[in-house]
Design an enzyme around this catalytic site. Sequence first.
Site, PDB file in Angstrom:
ATOM      1  N   LYS A 131    -121.220 -27.620  17.993  1.00  0.00           N
ATOM      2  CA  LYS A 131    -121.948 -26.483  18.574  1.00  0.00           C
ATOM      3  C   LYS A 131    -121.341 -26.141  19.918  1.00  0.00           C
ATOM      4  O   LYS A 131    -120.798 -27.016  20.596  1.00  0.00           O
ATOM      5  CB  LYS A 131    -123.422 -26.843  18.786  1.00  0.00           C
ATOM      6  CG  LYS A 131    -124.313 -25.638  18.978  1.00  0.00           C
ATOM      7  CD  LYS A 131    -124.718 -25.076  17.632  1.00  0.00           C
ATOM      8  CE  LYS A 131    -125.658 -23.916  17.751  1.00  0.00           C
ATOM      9  NZ  LYS A 131    -126.311 -23.657  16.459  1.00  0.00           N
ATOM     10  N   ASP A 168    -124.479 -17.644  16.949  1.00  0.00           N
ATOM     11  CA  ASP A 168    -125.812 -18.216  17.154  1.00  0.00           C
ATOM     12  C   ASP A 168    -126.522 -17.228  18.082  1.00  0.00           C
ATOM     13  O   ASP A 168    -126.060 -16.081  18.230  1.00  0.00           O
ATOM     14  CB  ASP A 168    -125.680 -19.618  17.766  1.00  0.00           C
ATOM     15  CG  ASP A 168    -126.965 -20.421  17.652  1.00  0.00           C
ATOM     16  OD1 ASP A 168    -127.236 -20.968  16.576  1.00  0.00           O
ATOM     17  OD2 ASP A 168    -127.727 -20.491  18.645  1.00  0.00           O
TER      18      ASP A 168
HETATM   19  N1  GLU Z   1    -125.611 -20.970  14.291  1.00  0.00           N
HETATM   20  C1  GLU Z   1    -125.982 -21.132  12.915  1.00  0.00           C
HETATM   21  C2  GLU Z   1    -126.772 -22.419  12.730  1.00  0.00           C
HETATM   22  O1  GLU Z   1    -127.380 -22.916  13.647  1.00  0.00           O
HETATM   23  C3  GLU Z   1    -124.811 -20.993  11.972  1.00  0.00           C
HETATM   24  C4  GLU Z   1    -123.731 -22.018  12.127  1.00  0.00           C
HETATM   25  C5  GLU Z   1    -122.504 -21.751  11.254  1.00  0.00           C
HETATM   26  O2  GLU Z   1    -122.535 -20.874  10.406  1.00  0.00           O
HETATM   27  O3  GLU Z   1    -121.517 -22.471  11.471  1.00  0.00           O
HETATM   28  O4  GLU Z   1    -126.897 -22.918  11.643  1.00  0.00           O
END
Ligand code: GLU
Length: 417
Positions: free
Chosen positions: A107, A147
């Site tokens: 993340k 996100d």
């Molecule tokens: N930000 C989204 C999540 O928390 C998507 C993450 C992604 O697709 O890599 O799942």
Amino acid sequence: MPHAPINPYESMQASLRVASELYGLDDALFKVFMAPTRSMIVSLPVLMDNGQWEVFTGYRVQHNLTRGPAKGGIRYDINVTLDEVKAMAAWMTWKTAVVDVPFGGGKGGIVCDPNRLSMGEKERLTRRYIAEIMDIIGPDRDVPAQDMGTDAQTMAWVLDTYNMHVRRTENAVVTGKPLSLGGSLGRNEATGRGVLITAREAMQRLGKPLAGATVAVQGFGNVGSQATRLLHEAGARIVAVSDSRGAIKNDRGLDIHALLKHVSEAKTVTGFKGAEAMDPAALLTHQVDILVPAATENQITEDNAPKIRAKIIVEGANGPTAPEADPILQENGILVVPDILANAGGVTVSYFEWVQNRQGFYWREREVNERLVDYMTHAFQATFATTDKYKTNPRIGAYILALDRVAQAMKYRGFYA
Ligand code: GLU
């Protein structure tokens, strides 16, 4: 007495501890899972439109890389902290394992208020951030996505900056891209669609149809608005929605078509003609069949959990429920579809996007959506089978399912010392 603010990383660790004890996880693996593999902190000088330089702080955390490259979004928010990014990276490890896609957890985040940045400032900030984390990302290392506070345009800048540096086309370095740059059909609504699929499965578990069920949705960003639209199209009655500016309700059911039109113009659900204003805190305790928290962390706490009257909670957000609230919800017979399952539709279609980029072969929208249903229903069944086997709540069931999958992979690989 007011409670101390809840640290999301400690929340993750609390659930991990309970799941590990119940599962009987090897102590060495437990210690490894408790700490992220890598945390990078970067300072990002950005030339602002007023001619001044500002220095922003950015993070990229890789929690676990056993099952594949790190995968996870980038958040732009003024409240981003290293511990929040660490928590969300760990949740990505568990989420990718629950839906069984070949990724680890990662993340990123930048401490900034995206609403106060011009397009140019946002672009320069994004490019500088990617240039700084360049060495740890890549299609086989760590694959960002969007996100809160970031979108397909942001992902296009990620792609371009990375590609300019490596001097070739590597569109699998990031997902959630615009379609014209190798994005996948169905990705934009994928998290909302995952909420729909798991809500339907959860209702089925209670022996009730989704059609006619009443729904309240907290948060009207990408996840909340898409989930609202899809639940409405599936015949559910959306009676309350909220965003950061306020909440609205209509017990006869909101006209979702008109609401979406209102939001596209006013940029908020508040002021919508076909509804009355309500206290945003009261939305969570409103009498509904399905509650969808799709905003941010720690919304359901030990204070409001006893007052929640929903039959089902489908966690569209990451970490919306504080760990102390879980036993209360369980005691009250509320079926919780935990975040690492309920909002995994986004990363599942991100996986499809990465596969399509690497194949250089693109799927029809119907194929994407059918495969998403397949992955999500499998994950739902596996989570509840584990929950039943360990006689626990679905959050701990999902953690056990995930840590079992990661632990098995780690045992084969061994520790490289
Ligand atoms: N930000 C989204 C999540 O928390 C998507 C993450 C992604 O697709 O890599 O799942």
